[in-house]
Design an enzyme around this catalytic site. Structure first.
Site, PDB file in Angstrom:
ATOM      1  N   ARG A  96      34.368  35.267  26.736  1.00  0.00           N
ATOM      2  CA  ARG A  96      34.232  34.194  27.510  1.00  0.00           C
ATOM      3  C   ARG A  96      33.486  33.130  27.135  1.00  0.00           C
ATOM      4  O   ARG A  96      33.867  31.760  27.229  1.00  0.00           O
ATOM      5  CB  ARG A  96      33.875  34.546  28.908  1.00  0.00           C
ATOM      6  CG  ARG A  96      34.983  35.374  29.737  1.00  0.00           C
ATOM      7  CD  ARG A  96      34.488  35.637  30.946  1.00  0.00           C
ATOM      8  NE  ARG A  96      35.688  36.288  31.933  1.00  0.00           N
ATOM      9  CZ  ARG A  96      35.700  36.977  32.920  1.00  0.00           C
ATOM     10  NH1 ARG A  96      34.483  37.245  33.373  1.00  0.00           N
ATOM     11  NH2 ARG A  96      36.846  37.379  33.231  1.00  0.00           N
ATOM     12  N   LYS A 126      47.215  49.172  43.764  1.00  0.00           N
ATOM     13  CA  LYS A 126      47.507  49.095  45.449  1.00  0.00           C
ATOM     14  C   LYS A 126      48.917  48.100  45.329  1.00  0.00           C
ATOM     15  O   LYS A 126      48.739  46.956  45.119  1.00  0.00           O
ATOM     16  CB  LYS A 126      46.524  48.446  45.953  1.00  0.00           C
ATOM     17  CG  LYS A 126      45.358  49.315  46.229  1.00  0.00           C
ATOM     18  CD  LYS A 126      44.620  49.025  47.485  1.00  0.00           C
ATOM     19  CE  LYS A 126      43.866  50.088  48.177  1.00  0.00           C
ATOM     20  NZ  LYS A 126      43.230  49.663  49.388  1.00  0.00           N
ATOM     21  N   GLY A 149      42.627  37.371  39.339  1.00  0.00           N
ATOM     22  CA  GLY A 149      42.808  37.107  40.420  1.00  0.00           C
ATOM     23  C   GLY A 149      43.314  35.589  40.661  1.00  0.00           C
ATOM     24  O   GLY A 149      44.429  35.273  41.313  1.00  0.00           O
TER      25      GLY A 149
HETATM   26  P1  AMP Z   1      44.617  46.946  39.760  1.00  0.00           P
HETATM   27  O1  AMP Z   1      43.144  46.619  40.028  1.00  0.00           O
HETATM   28  O2  AMP Z   1      45.212  47.137  40.968  1.00  0.00           O
HETATM   29  O3  AMP Z   1      45.427  46.177  38.929  1.00  0.00           O
HETATM   30  O4  AMP Z   1      44.831  48.195  39.226  1.00  0.00           O
HETATM   31  C1  AMP Z   1      44.202  48.631  37.986  1.00  0.00           C
HETATM   32  C2  AMP Z   1      43.858  50.147  38.030  1.00  0.00           C
HETATM   33  O5  AMP Z   1      44.977  50.981  38.286  1.00  0.00           O
HETATM   34  C3  AMP Z   1      43.264  50.778  36.816  1.00  0.00           C
HETATM   35  O6  AMP Z   1      42.137  50.883  36.794  1.00  0.00           O
HETATM   36  C4  AMP Z   1      43.970  51.763  36.302  1.00  0.00           C
HETATM   37  O7  AMP Z   1      43.448  52.983  35.876  1.00  0.00           O
HETATM   38  C5  AMP Z   1      44.837  52.223  37.507  1.00  0.00           C
HETATM   39  N1  AMP Z   1      45.864  52.887  37.861  1.00  0.00           N
HETATM   40  C6  AMP Z   1      46.938  52.864  36.865  1.00  0.00           C
HETATM   41  N2  AMP Z   1      47.762  53.795  37.160  1.00  0.00           N
HETATM   42  C7  AMP Z   1      47.431  54.554  37.982  1.00  0.00           C
HETATM   43  C8  AMP Z   1      47.745  55.785  38.479  1.00  0.00           C
HETATM   44  N3  AMP Z   1      48.638  56.424  38.036  1.00  0.00           N
HETATM   45  N4  AMP Z   1      46.869  56.733  39.318  1.00  0.00           N
HETATM   46  C9  AMP Z   1      45.770  55.989  39.768  1.00  0.00           C
HETATM   47  N5  AMP Z   1      45.264  54.814  39.173  1.00  0.00           N
HETATM   48  C10 AMP Z   1      46.253  54.068  38.344  1.00  0.00           C
END
Ligand code: AMP
Length: 395
Positions: free
Chosen positions: A35, A198, A375
């Protein structure tokens, strides 16, 4: 078109520049300088054009109170090293005080000062008018170059622009050029790859993308929510139960709009959320009760690569699996490699985890654009007006 630093004659003017110096620190040392390096072109331009420069940023979450662990002092030292000039760190628990104001008055053309972490003041995140005015009183023109916080209406990211003319720095200009132009007039086929944990977090962005893309590819933790929403069992895989109904609605909307909506057909599943837990690949409808999906499987990798082969524009946000664990990083790596190998395609990586993954595989320079905001890039893609962008003057 937004005004940029190039639209100003900086002679005798003081620039108040908001940067994103929210860098990772360990034992007071910066562990990733990306950054800081990214911020240099705008700062150098201001130096070369005779501005006096006052830099602002937040770092970490000091929650409105002074906190030594979140001080910008190490950033000031690192900037001095990169710029080859002394960057004056204006230490104050209050961010702005009479001493700081005096130092700023003494600045000469081409000199750079940096204030303490703006989040040492609770008024920062409250977008307090008086604090914004106080920051604005330090200079003549506000330079916005922090895309990572542009979706937040804080005193130093948006409030300040109520009291000063605002222009974009080069990082913001680049984000608007790549993200903005790509979404407005994409070359087709246009594919969005969405991953992450999520569904609920990504619903607005997927909904908005359905209006623009030809194909949506789903991976990561939210795949299992989509699969369950189709009426299948998913073993111990993570499921965003609150997102099930939304997942059904999205798939129905994709159908209606003739958008191809791909979810994994197989998954690499383990017993525990642990890199060393034994794992095996299963078709999605055959995940055993005691297993959790950790990555996309081989058939899915092939399916997704075949789809991506012809893409002319790709936007990617969110990993395909738990890429932080080496045994479950393959799906994310294969997709990253596939994008890196695409000829004549524009590949845009939304910030956050996908940017970290691409960097982990050493493929960052093979992508057309890597957004500097997680974000913020999601909200931008969603079509929301970002306070830190809308406050910049139009040409
Ligand atoms: P997000 O912050 O919603 O973009 O999610 C990213 C996170 O999702 C990362 O830290 C990944 O390790 C996690 N992730 C990806 N695939 C899976 C999975 N199959 N089960 C649990 N967590 C996951």
């Amino acid at each position: 078109m937004k005004k940029t630093v190039k639209d100003i004659n900086w002679h005798n003017l003081t620039a108040i520049e908001r940067c994103d110096f929210n860098v990772p620190l360990k034992d007071g040392k910066i562990t990733d300088e990306t950054r800081i390096i990214a911020a240099l072109p705008t700062i150098k331009y201001l130096i070369d054009n005779g501005a006096k420069i006052v830099l602002l940023s937040h770092l970490g979450r000091p929650k409105g109170k002074p906190n030594e662990d979140c001080s910008l002092k190490p950033v000031a030292s690192k900037l001095s090293e990169h710029l080859g000039i002394d960057v004056n760190f204006l230490k104050s628990d209050n961010v702005v005080d009479d001493g700081v104001k005096n130092e700023i008055k003494k600045l000469k053309a081409g000199e750079v000062a940096i204030l303490e972490n703006t989040r040492f003041r609770k008024e920062e995140e409250e977008n307090d008018t008086d604090f914004a005015k106080e920051l604005a009183s330090l200079g003549d023109i506000f330079v916005q170059d922090a895309f990572g916080t542009a979706h937040r209406a804080h005193a130093s990211t948006a409030g300040i622009a109520s009291f000063l003319p605002a222009v974009a720095g080069f990082l913001i200009e680049k984000e608007l050029n790549f993200l903005g132009k790509t979404l407005d007039s994409p070359e087709r086929p246009f594919v969005a790859i969405m991953g992450g944990a999520k569904v609920k977090d990504k619903i607005p962005v997927i909904t908005s993308l359905l209006e623009k893309v030809d194909t949506v590819i789903i991976g990561g933790g939210m795949s299992y929510t989509f699969f369950k929403a189709r009426g299948f069992e998913i073993g111990k895989s993570i499921c965003d139960d609150e997102g099930l109904e939304l997942a059904r609605d999205i798939m129905a909307a994709a159908d209606e709009k003739n958008v191809k909506f791909l979810i994994p057909v197989d998954t690499l599943a383990s017993f525990e959320f642990d890199n060393d837990s034994p794992s095996e690949t299963y078709d999605m409808d055959k995940i055993p009760e005691d297993r959790m999906g950790m990555d996309i499987g081989e058939k899915t990798i092939k399916l997704y690569k075949d789809e991506l082969k012809n893409a002319k524009t790709v936007i990617w946000n969110g990993p395909m699996g738990v890429f932080e664990m080496p045994n479950f990083a393959r799906g994310t790596e294969e997709i990253a490699k596939c994008l890196a190998d695409l000829k004549d395609a524009k590949t845009i990586i939304g910030g956050g985890d996908s940017a970290a993954a691409v960097a982990q595989f050493g493929l960052s320079d093979k992508m057309t654009h890597i957004s500097t905001g997680g974000g913020a890039s999601l909200e931008f893609i969603e079509g929301k007006s970002l306070p830190g962008i809308s406050c910049i003057e139009d040409k």
